[in-house]
Design an enzyme around this catalytic site. Structure first.
Site, PDB file in Angstrom:
ATOM      1  N   HIS A 115       0.838  -1.195   0.000  1.00 24.80           N
ATOM      2  CA  HIS A 115       0.000   0.000   0.000  1.00 24.80           C
ATOM      3  C   HIS A 115       0.874   1.247   0.000  1.00 24.80           C
ATOM      4  O   HIS A 115       1.739   1.407   0.858  1.00 24.80           O
ATOM      5  CB  HIS A 115      -0.918   0.016   1.229  1.00 24.80           C
ATOM      6  CG  HIS A 115      -2.093  -0.898   1.106  1.00 24.80           C
ATOM      7  ND1 HIS A 115      -3.240  -0.758   1.866  1.00 24.80           N
ATOM      8  CD2 HIS A 115      -2.325  -1.958   0.290  1.00 24.80           C
ATOM      9  CE1 HIS A 115      -4.104  -1.696   1.525  1.00 24.80           C
ATOM     10  NE2 HIS A 115      -3.565  -2.433   0.579  1.00 24.80           N
ATOM     11  N   LYS A 137       0.698   0.267  15.105  1.00 21.78           N
ATOM     12  CA  LYS A 137       2.069   0.211  15.600  1.00 21.78           C
ATOM     13  C   LYS A 137       2.364  -0.980  16.506  1.00 21.78           C
ATOM     14  O   LYS A 137       3.533  -1.226  16.828  1.00 21.78           O
ATOM     15  CB  LYS A 137       2.400   1.502  16.374  1.00 21.78           C
ATOM     16  CG  LYS A 137       2.394   2.754  15.516  1.00 21.78           C
ATOM     17  CD  LYS A 137       3.372   2.635  14.386  1.00 21.78           C
ATOM     18  CE  LYS A 137       3.272   3.788  13.411  1.00 21.78           C
ATOM     19  NZ  LYS A 137       3.954   3.498  12.136  1.00 21.78           N
ATOM     20  N   PRO A 168      -4.819   0.582  18.473  1.00 23.04           N
ATOM     21  CA  PRO A 168      -4.530   0.076  17.126  1.00 23.04           C
ATOM     22  C   PRO A 168      -4.678   1.110  16.016  1.00 23.04           C
ATOM     23  O   PRO A 168      -4.359   0.805  14.862  1.00 23.04           O
ATOM     24  CB  PRO A 168      -5.552  -1.051  16.960  1.00 23.04           C
ATOM     25  CG  PRO A 168      -6.678  -0.691  17.876  1.00 23.04           C
ATOM     26  CD  PRO A 168      -6.041  -0.009  19.053  1.00 23.04           C
ATOM     27  N   TYR A 194      -9.676   5.433   7.064  1.00 21.89           N
ATOM     28  CA  TYR A 194      -9.898   5.808   8.462  1.00 21.89           C
ATOM     29  C   TYR A 194     -10.998   6.856   8.484  1.00 21.89           C
ATOM     30  O   TYR A 194     -10.896   7.890   7.818  1.00 21.89           O
ATOM     31  CB  TYR A 194      -8.619   6.385   9.071  1.00 21.89           C
ATOM     32  CG  TYR A 194      -7.515   5.364   9.274  1.00 21.89           C
ATOM     33  CD1 TYR A 194      -7.309   4.764  10.512  1.00 21.89           C
ATOM     34  CD2 TYR A 194      -6.676   5.001   8.215  1.00 21.89           C
ATOM     35  CE1 TYR A 194      -6.297   3.839  10.704  1.00 21.89           C
ATOM     36  CE2 TYR A 194      -5.665   4.077   8.395  1.00 21.89           C
ATOM     37  CZ  TYR A 194      -5.478   3.498   9.642  1.00 21.89           C
ATOM     38  OH  TYR A 194      -4.480   2.575   9.819  1.00 21.89           O
ATOM     39  N   TYR A 224       3.380   7.101   9.958  1.00 25.86           N
ATOM     40  CA  TYR A 224       2.608   5.911   9.595  1.00 25.86           C
ATOM     41  C   TYR A 224       3.508   4.828   9.014  1.00 25.86           C
ATOM     42  O   TYR A 224       3.349   3.644   9.345  1.00 25.86           O
ATOM     43  CB  TYR A 224       1.519   6.294   8.580  1.00 25.86           C
ATOM     44  CG  TYR A 224       0.461   5.233   8.416  1.00 25.86           C
ATOM     45  CD1 TYR A 224      -0.639   5.172   9.258  1.00 25.86           C
ATOM     46  CD2 TYR A 224       0.550   4.273   7.391  1.00 25.86           C
ATOM     47  CE1 TYR A 224      -1.609   4.187   9.109  1.00 25.86           C
ATOM     48  CE2 TYR A 224      -0.419   3.302   7.235  1.00 25.86           C
ATOM     49  CZ  TYR A 224      -1.490   3.261   8.090  1.00 25.86           C
ATOM     50  OH  TYR A 224      -2.464   2.288   7.961  1.00 25.86           O
TER      51      TYR A 224
END
Length: 395
Positions: A76, A301, A297, A205, A390
Protein backbone atom coordinates in the site's frame (compact mmCIF):
# COMPACT_ATOMS: atom_id res chain seq x y z
CA UNK A 1 8.94 -36.09 26.12
CA UNK A 2 12.50 -35.02 26.97
CA UNK A 3 12.69 -31.31 27.69
CA UNK A 4 15.89 -29.24 27.62
CA UNK A 5 17.35 -28.19 30.97
CA UNK A 6 19.86 -25.62 29.70
CA UNK A 7 19.85 -22.95 26.97
CA UNK A 8 21.42 -19.58 26.27
CA UNK A 9 18.11 -17.71 26.00
CA UNK A 10 14.77 -18.69 27.54
CA UNK A 11 11.98 -16.95 25.63
CA UNK A 12 8.64 -16.78 27.43
CA UNK A 13 5.81 -16.35 24.94
CA UNK A 14 5.33 -17.82 21.44
CA UNK A 15 3.58 -14.88 19.84
CA UNK A 16 5.24 -13.07 16.94
CA UNK A 17 7.76 -11.29 19.21
CA UNK A 18 9.00 -14.46 20.88
CA UNK A 19 9.03 -16.48 17.66
CA UNK A 20 10.84 -13.74 15.71
CA UNK A 21 13.47 -13.43 18.42
CA UNK A 22 13.93 -17.19 18.45
CA UNK A 23 14.38 -17.29 14.68
CA UNK A 24 16.91 -14.44 14.64
CA UNK A 25 18.88 -16.06 17.45
CA UNK A 26 18.88 -19.42 15.65
CA UNK A 27 20.29 -17.87 12.48
CA UNK A 28 23.02 -16.26 14.58
CA UNK A 29 23.94 -19.60 16.17
CA UNK A 30 22.49 -18.76 19.60
CA UNK A 31 20.41 -21.41 21.37
CA UNK A 32 16.93 -20.53 22.59
CA UNK A 33 13.97 -22.41 24.05
CA UNK A 34 10.47 -20.93 23.80
CA UNK A 35 7.87 -21.55 26.51
CA UNK A 36 4.20 -20.83 25.77
CA UNK A 37 1.24 -21.38 28.10
CA UNK A 38 -1.27 -21.85 25.26
CA UNK A 39 -1.61 -24.40 22.46
CA UNK A 40 -0.41 -23.66 18.90
CA UNK A 41 -4.02 -23.53 17.69
CA UNK A 42 -4.91 -20.97 20.34
CA UNK A 43 -1.93 -18.80 19.41
CA UNK A 44 -3.01 -18.85 15.77
CA UNK A 45 -6.64 -18.08 16.63
CA UNK A 46 -5.82 -14.59 17.89
CA UNK A 47 -6.89 -12.00 15.31
CA UNK A 48 -4.51 -9.06 15.29
CA UNK A 49 -3.05 -6.30 13.14
CA UNK A 50 -2.00 -6.45 9.54
CA UNK A 51 -0.10 -3.28 8.51
CA UNK A 52 3.62 -4.00 8.31
CA UNK A 53 6.31 -1.30 8.25
CA UNK A 54 9.33 -1.71 6.00
CA UNK A 55 11.66 -2.16 8.99
CA UNK A 56 9.49 -5.05 10.19
CA UNK A 57 9.48 -6.58 6.72
CA UNK A 58 13.28 -6.30 6.68
CA UNK A 59 13.50 -8.11 10.02
CA UNK A 60 11.27 -10.91 8.76
CA UNK A 61 13.55 -11.23 5.73
CA UNK A 62 16.58 -11.35 8.06
CA UNK A 63 14.84 -14.16 9.94
CA UNK A 64 14.23 -16.03 6.67
CA UNK A 65 10.43 -15.96 6.87
CA UNK A 66 9.42 -13.20 4.44
CA UNK A 67 8.89 -15.21 1.25
CA UNK A 68 5.12 -15.77 1.64
CA UNK A 69 4.58 -12.23 2.89
CA UNK A 70 6.22 -10.81 -0.25
CA UNK A 71 4.22 -13.22 -2.44
CA UNK A 72 0.80 -12.71 -0.86
CA UNK A 73 1.02 -9.37 0.98
CA UNK A 74 -0.52 -6.23 -0.45
CA UNK A 75 1.77 -3.23 -0.89
CA UNK A 76 0.00 0.00 0.00
CA UNK A 77 1.37 3.36 -1.08
CA UNK A 78 -1.29 5.37 0.72
CA UNK A 79 -4.49 5.41 2.75
CA UNK A 80 -7.52 7.66 3.06
CA UNK A 81 -8.96 9.85 5.78
CA UNK A 82 -12.72 10.25 5.59
CA UNK A 83 -13.89 13.19 7.69
CA UNK A 84 -17.62 13.76 7.93
CA UNK A 85 -18.21 12.25 4.50
CA UNK A 86 -15.26 13.89 2.69
CA UNK A 87 -12.32 11.68 1.72
CA UNK A 88 -8.66 12.76 1.47
CA UNK A 89 -5.93 10.37 0.31
CA UNK A 90 -2.57 10.46 2.12
CA UNK A 91 0.10 9.49 -0.41
CA UNK A 92 2.71 7.68 1.69
CA UNK A 93 5.20 7.13 -1.11
CA UNK A 94 5.11 10.71 -2.36
CA UNK A 95 5.53 12.18 1.12
CA UNK A 96 8.21 9.79 2.41
CA UNK A 97 10.57 9.37 -0.51
CA UNK A 98 9.02 6.19 -1.86
CA UNK A 99 8.20 4.28 1.33
CA UNK A 100 5.13 2.08 1.67
CA UNK A 101 3.57 -0.49 4.00
CA UNK A 102 2.57 -4.13 3.47
CA UNK A 103 -0.85 -5.44 4.45
CA UNK A 104 -0.30 -8.99 5.72
CA UNK A 105 -2.08 -10.42 8.75
CA UNK A 106 -0.25 -10.92 12.04
CA UNK A 107 -1.76 -14.40 12.18
CA UNK A 108 0.01 -15.25 8.92
CA UNK A 109 3.32 -13.90 10.24
CA UNK A 110 2.90 -16.07 13.33
CA UNK A 111 2.09 -19.07 11.12
CA UNK A 112 5.22 -18.48 9.01
CA UNK A 113 7.42 -18.17 12.11
CA UNK A 114 5.92 -21.31 13.68
CA UNK A 115 6.51 -23.28 10.48
CA UNK A 116 10.12 -22.11 10.24
CA UNK A 117 10.81 -23.09 13.83
CA UNK A 118 9.16 -26.49 13.44
CA UNK A 119 11.10 -27.17 10.23
CA UNK A 120 14.42 -26.80 12.06
CA UNK A 121 13.30 -28.86 15.06
CA UNK A 122 13.95 -26.03 17.51
CA UNK A 123 12.45 -26.57 20.99
CA UNK A 124 9.12 -24.89 21.71
CA UNK A 125 7.18 -26.04 24.75
CA UNK A 126 3.47 -25.31 24.29
CA UNK A 127 0.93 -25.59 27.10
CA UNK A 128 3.59 -24.92 29.71
CA UNK A 129 1.82 -23.90 32.93
CA UNK A 130 2.93 -21.98 36.02
CA UNK A 131 5.89 -20.49 34.16
CA UNK A 132 8.03 -18.56 36.65
CA UNK A 133 11.23 -16.59 35.93
CA UNK A 134 13.70 -16.97 38.82
CA UNK A 135 17.05 -15.46 39.87
CA UNK A 136 17.02 -12.97 37.00
CA UNK A 137 18.84 -10.48 39.22
CA UNK A 138 21.86 -12.80 39.11
CA UNK A 139 24.15 -14.09 36.32
CA UNK A 140 22.39 -17.46 36.54
CA UNK A 141 18.67 -17.02 35.83
CA UNK A 142 16.32 -19.95 35.40
CA UNK A 143 12.71 -20.57 34.50
CA UNK A 144 10.50 -23.05 36.34
CA UNK A 145 7.43 -24.46 34.59
CA UNK A 146 5.07 -27.41 34.55
CA UNK A 147 4.34 -29.66 31.61
CA UNK A 148 2.14 -32.76 31.64
CA UNK A 149 1.99 -32.70 35.42
CA UNK A 150 5.77 -32.59 35.86
CA UNK A 151 7.83 -29.64 37.17
CA UNK A 152 10.84 -28.62 35.09
CA UNK A 153 13.60 -26.02 35.35
CA UNK A 154 15.43 -24.39 32.48
CA UNK A 155 18.78 -22.78 33.25
CA UNK A 156 19.81 -19.93 30.95
CA UNK A 157 21.88 -16.78 30.50
CA UNK A 158 19.02 -14.49 29.43
CA UNK A 159 15.24 -14.46 29.92
CA UNK A 160 13.24 -12.68 27.21
CA UNK A 161 9.76 -11.73 28.42
CA UNK A 162 7.62 -11.79 25.27
CA UNK A 163 4.51 -13.01 27.05
CA UNK A 164 2.12 -10.12 26.52
CA UNK A 165 0.36 -7.52 28.64
CA UNK A 166 -1.03 -10.07 31.11
CA UNK A 167 2.08 -12.24 31.19
CA UNK A 168 4.16 -13.38 34.12
CA UNK A 169 7.44 -11.63 33.28
CA UNK A 170 6.50 -8.03 34.02
CA UNK A 171 4.44 -9.22 37.00
CA UNK A 172 7.57 -10.90 38.41
CA UNK A 173 9.46 -7.60 38.64
CA UNK A 174 9.39 -5.93 42.07
CA UNK A 175 6.93 -3.01 42.04
CA UNK A 176 9.63 -0.65 43.28
CA UNK A 177 11.82 -1.42 40.25
CA UNK A 178 9.33 -0.52 37.50
CA UNK A 179 7.32 2.55 36.51
CA UNK A 180 4.12 2.03 34.52
CA UNK A 181 2.37 4.70 32.45
CA UNK A 182 -1.17 4.10 31.21
CA UNK A 183 -4.10 5.80 29.53
CA UNK A 184 -7.36 3.88 29.13
CA UNK A 185 -9.71 5.16 26.44
CA UNK A 186 -13.47 5.35 27.11
CA UNK A 187 -14.49 3.25 24.10
CA UNK A 188 -13.65 0.07 22.23
CA UNK A 189 -13.47 -1.24 18.69
CA UNK A 190 -16.06 -3.72 17.45
CA UNK A 191 -14.24 -5.73 14.77
CA UNK A 192 -15.65 -8.00 12.10
CA UNK A 193 -13.70 -10.32 9.81
CA UNK A 194 -15.56 -11.41 6.67
CA UNK A 195 -14.79 -13.12 3.39
CA UNK A 196 -15.87 -10.19 1.23
CA UNK A 197 -13.76 -7.98 -1.06
CA UNK A 198 -12.48 -4.78 0.56
CA UNK A 199 -14.47 -1.63 0.00
CA UNK A 200 -11.35 0.09 -1.37
CA UNK A 201 -7.84 -0.81 -2.53
CA UNK A 202 -6.39 0.99 0.52
CA UNK A 203 -7.38 1.50 4.16
CA UNK A 204 -9.96 4.15 5.02
CA UNK A 205 -9.90 5.81 8.46
CA UNK A 206 -13.26 7.41 9.21
CA UNK A 207 -14.10 10.23 11.61
CA UNK A 208 -17.88 10.62 11.88
CA UNK A 209 -20.36 12.14 14.31
CA UNK A 210 -21.55 8.61 15.13
CA UNK A 211 -18.03 7.46 15.91
CA UNK A 212 -14.83 6.21 14.32
CA UNK A 213 -14.68 3.45 11.70
CA UNK A 214 -11.87 1.68 9.87
CA UNK A 215 -12.07 -0.21 6.60
CA UNK A 216 -9.13 -2.60 6.36
CA UNK A 217 -8.36 -5.93 4.74
CA UNK A 218 -6.32 -9.11 5.04
CA UNK A 219 -6.36 -9.98 1.33
CA UNK A 220 -8.24 -9.09 -1.83
CA UNK A 221 -11.04 -11.41 -0.73
CA UNK A 222 -11.02 -11.03 3.08
CA UNK A 223 -11.89 -7.75 4.84
CA UNK A 224 -11.50 -6.48 8.39
CA UNK A 225 -13.82 -3.68 9.51
CA UNK A 226 -14.07 -1.81 12.81
CA UNK A 227 -16.59 0.46 14.52
CA UNK A 228 -16.02 2.60 17.60
CA UNK A 229 -18.40 1.30 20.24
CA UNK A 230 -19.18 1.46 23.94
CA UNK A 231 -17.14 -0.67 26.30
CA UNK A 232 -20.49 -1.86 27.66
CA UNK A 233 -21.35 -3.38 24.27
CA UNK A 234 -21.18 -7.11 23.58
CA UNK A 235 -20.37 -8.70 20.20
CA UNK A 236 -23.47 -10.85 20.66
CA UNK A 237 -25.60 -7.71 20.75
CA UNK A 238 -24.54 -6.88 17.18
CA UNK A 239 -26.05 -8.92 14.40
CA UNK A 240 -24.17 -8.92 11.12
CA UNK A 241 -26.94 -6.84 9.55
CA UNK A 242 -26.71 -4.26 12.33
CA UNK A 243 -22.93 -4.02 11.93
CA UNK A 244 -23.06 -3.50 8.17
CA UNK A 245 -25.85 -0.93 8.47
CA UNK A 246 -23.92 1.10 11.04
CA UNK A 247 -20.69 0.92 9.03
CA UNK A 248 -22.50 2.14 5.93
CA UNK A 249 -23.89 5.13 7.89
CA UNK A 250 -20.36 6.24 8.80
CA UNK A 251 -18.82 5.92 5.31
CA UNK A 252 -18.75 8.48 2.53
CA UNK A 253 -21.35 7.93 -0.22
CA UNK A 254 -18.88 6.33 -2.65
CA UNK A 255 -17.62 3.79 -0.10
CA UNK A 256 -21.11 3.12 1.23
CA UNK A 257 -22.29 2.26 -2.28
CA UNK A 258 -19.27 -0.01 -2.89
CA UNK A 259 -19.52 -1.91 0.41
CA UNK A 260 -20.00 -5.65 -0.05
CA UNK A 261 -21.45 -7.42 2.97
CA UNK A 262 -21.52 -11.03 4.08
CA UNK A 263 -21.54 -13.30 7.12
CA UNK A 264 -18.89 -12.59 9.75
CA UNK A 265 -16.33 -15.30 10.47
CA UNK A 266 -15.08 -13.52 13.63
CA UNK A 267 -16.55 -10.73 15.72
CA UNK A 268 -15.03 -9.21 18.86
CA UNK A 269 -14.68 -6.03 20.89
CA UNK A 270 -11.23 -4.76 21.85
CA UNK A 271 -10.66 -2.08 24.51
CA UNK A 272 -8.11 0.63 23.72
CA UNK A 273 -5.24 1.68 25.94
CA UNK A 274 -1.83 3.30 25.82
CA UNK A 275 0.70 1.69 28.16
CA UNK A 276 4.48 1.76 28.69
CA UNK A 277 6.64 0.11 31.34
CA UNK A 278 10.05 1.52 32.22
CA UNK A 279 12.73 0.25 32.25
CA UNK A 280 12.73 -2.87 30.09
CA UNK A 281 15.72 -4.59 31.69
CA UNK A 282 15.84 -6.13 35.15
CA UNK A 283 19.16 -7.89 35.53
CA UNK A 284 19.02 -10.76 33.04
CA UNK A 285 15.25 -10.37 32.38
CA UNK A 286 14.20 -8.26 29.38
CA UNK A 287 10.69 -7.19 28.35
CA UNK A 288 9.66 -6.95 24.70
CA UNK A 289 6.41 -6.52 22.77
CA UNK A 290 3.10 -6.27 24.62
CA UNK A 291 4.81 -7.15 27.90
CA UNK A 292 6.53 -3.78 27.61
CA UNK A 293 3.93 -1.57 25.94
CA UNK A 294 0.46 -1.35 24.41
CA UNK A 295 -0.68 1.12 21.78
CA UNK A 296 -4.22 1.74 20.55
CA UNK A 297 -4.53 0.08 17.13
CA UNK A 298 -5.37 3.32 15.32
CA UNK A 299 -1.77 3.89 14.24
CA UNK A 300 -1.00 0.23 13.36
CA UNK A 301 2.07 0.21 15.60
CA UNK A 302 1.60 -2.75 17.96
CA UNK A 303 3.25 -5.51 15.91
CA UNK A 304 5.79 -3.12 14.45
CA UNK A 305 6.88 -1.95 17.89
CA UNK A 306 7.22 -5.55 19.03
CA UNK A 307 9.42 -6.26 16.03
CA UNK A 308 11.62 -3.24 16.75
CA UNK A 309 11.99 -4.35 20.38
CA UNK A 310 13.07 -7.75 19.12
CA UNK A 311 15.57 -6.13 16.76
CA UNK A 312 17.21 -4.18 19.56
CA UNK A 313 17.12 -7.16 21.94
CA UNK A 314 18.59 -9.52 19.34
CA UNK A 315 21.49 -7.13 18.74
CA UNK A 316 22.09 -6.85 22.48
CA UNK A 317 22.02 -10.61 23.05
CA UNK A 318 24.23 -11.28 20.02
CA UNK A 319 26.77 -8.75 21.32
CA UNK A 320 26.71 -10.36 24.74
CA UNK A 321 27.15 -13.84 23.22
CA UNK A 322 30.19 -12.67 21.25
CA UNK A 323 32.00 -10.78 23.99
CA UNK A 324 30.59 -11.97 27.29
CA UNK A 325 30.32 -8.29 28.22
CA UNK A 326 27.02 -6.69 29.21
CA UNK A 327 27.53 -3.29 27.55
CA UNK A 328 25.00 -3.90 24.78
CA UNK A 329 22.54 -5.50 27.18
CA UNK A 330 22.72 -2.31 29.26
CA UNK A 331 21.67 -0.17 26.27
CA UNK A 332 18.64 -2.20 25.21
CA UNK A 333 16.06 -0.45 27.37
CA UNK A 334 17.12 3.08 26.41
CA UNK A 335 17.23 2.29 22.69
CA UNK A 336 13.87 0.52 22.64
CA UNK A 337 12.06 3.10 24.77
CA UNK A 338 13.17 5.98 22.53
CA UNK A 339 11.28 4.42 19.63
CA UNK A 340 8.41 3.20 21.80
CA UNK A 341 7.54 6.69 23.04
CA UNK A 342 7.56 8.12 19.52
CA UNK A 343 5.11 5.44 18.40
CA UNK A 344 3.02 5.93 21.55
CA UNK A 345 2.78 9.65 20.79
CA UNK A 346 1.64 9.01 17.23
CA UNK A 347 -0.92 6.36 18.22
CA UNK A 348 -2.32 8.58 21.00
CA UNK A 349 -2.53 11.58 18.65
CA UNK A 350 -4.22 9.67 15.82
CA UNK A 351 -6.67 8.04 18.23
CA UNK A 352 -7.51 11.37 19.88
CA UNK A 353 -8.01 12.97 16.48
CA UNK A 354 -10.36 10.41 14.93
CA UNK A 355 -12.67 9.27 17.75
CA UNK A 356 -15.71 10.74 19.48
CA UNK A 357 -15.06 11.25 23.20
CA UNK A 358 -18.05 13.13 24.59
CA UNK A 359 -21.15 11.52 23.20
CA UNK A 360 -23.35 13.65 21.01
CA UNK A 361 -22.58 17.00 22.60
CA UNK A 362 -20.20 19.24 20.65
CA UNK A 363 -17.73 20.76 23.10
CA UNK A 364 -14.29 22.32 23.10
CA UNK A 365 -12.49 19.04 22.39
CA UNK A 366 -14.63 18.36 19.31
CA UNK A 367 -13.93 21.88 18.04
CA UNK A 368 -10.20 21.23 18.47
CA UNK A 369 -10.58 18.01 16.50
CA UNK A 370 -12.36 19.95 13.76
CA UNK A 371 -9.59 22.54 13.62
CA UNK A 372 -6.82 19.94 13.62
CA UNK A 373 -8.49 17.89 10.90
CA UNK A 374 -9.16 20.96 8.75
CA UNK A 375 -5.46 21.81 8.99
CA UNK A 376 -4.40 18.23 8.26
CA UNK A 377 -6.68 17.86 5.23
CA UNK A 378 -5.27 21.04 3.66
CA UNK A 379 -1.60 21.10 4.70
CA UNK A 380 1.18 19.36 2.82
CA UNK A 381 3.44 19.67 5.86
CA UNK A 382 0.90 18.09 8.22
CA UNK A 383 0.24 15.24 5.79
CA UNK A 384 4.00 14.61 5.50
CA UNK A 385 4.28 14.31 9.28
CA UNK A 386 1.36 11.86 9.31
CA UNK A 387 2.88 9.82 6.47
CA UNK A 388 6.35 9.68 8.07
CA UNK A 389 4.92 8.37 11.33
CA UNK A 390 2.61 5.91 9.60
CA UNK A 391 5.33 4.19 7.57
CA UNK A 392 7.55 4.07 10.67
CA UNK A 393 10.46 6.11 11.94
CA UNK A 394 13.07 3.38 11.49
CA UNK A 395 15.35 1.71 14.02
Amino acid sequence: MSLPTRTQVAIIGAGPAGLLLGQLLHRAGIDAVILEQRSPDYVLSRIRAGVIEQTTADQLAQAGVAERMHREGLIHHGFSLCVDGQRQRIDLSERTGGQSVIVYGQTEITRDLMAARAATGLPTVYEASNVTPLDFDSPHPRVRFEKDGQTHELACDIIAGCDGFHGVCRASVPATAIQQYEKVYPFGWLGVLADVPPVDDELIYVRHARGFALCSMRSRTRSRYYLQCSLADSPDAWSDDAFWAELRRRLDPQAAAALVTGPSIEKSIAPLRSFVAEPLRFGRLFLAGDAAHIVPPTGAKGLNLAASDVGYLFEAIAGFARSGQEDELAHYSTRALARIWKAERFSWWFTSLMHRFNGEAVGFDEKMQDAELAYLMNSDAAQTVLAENYVGLGL
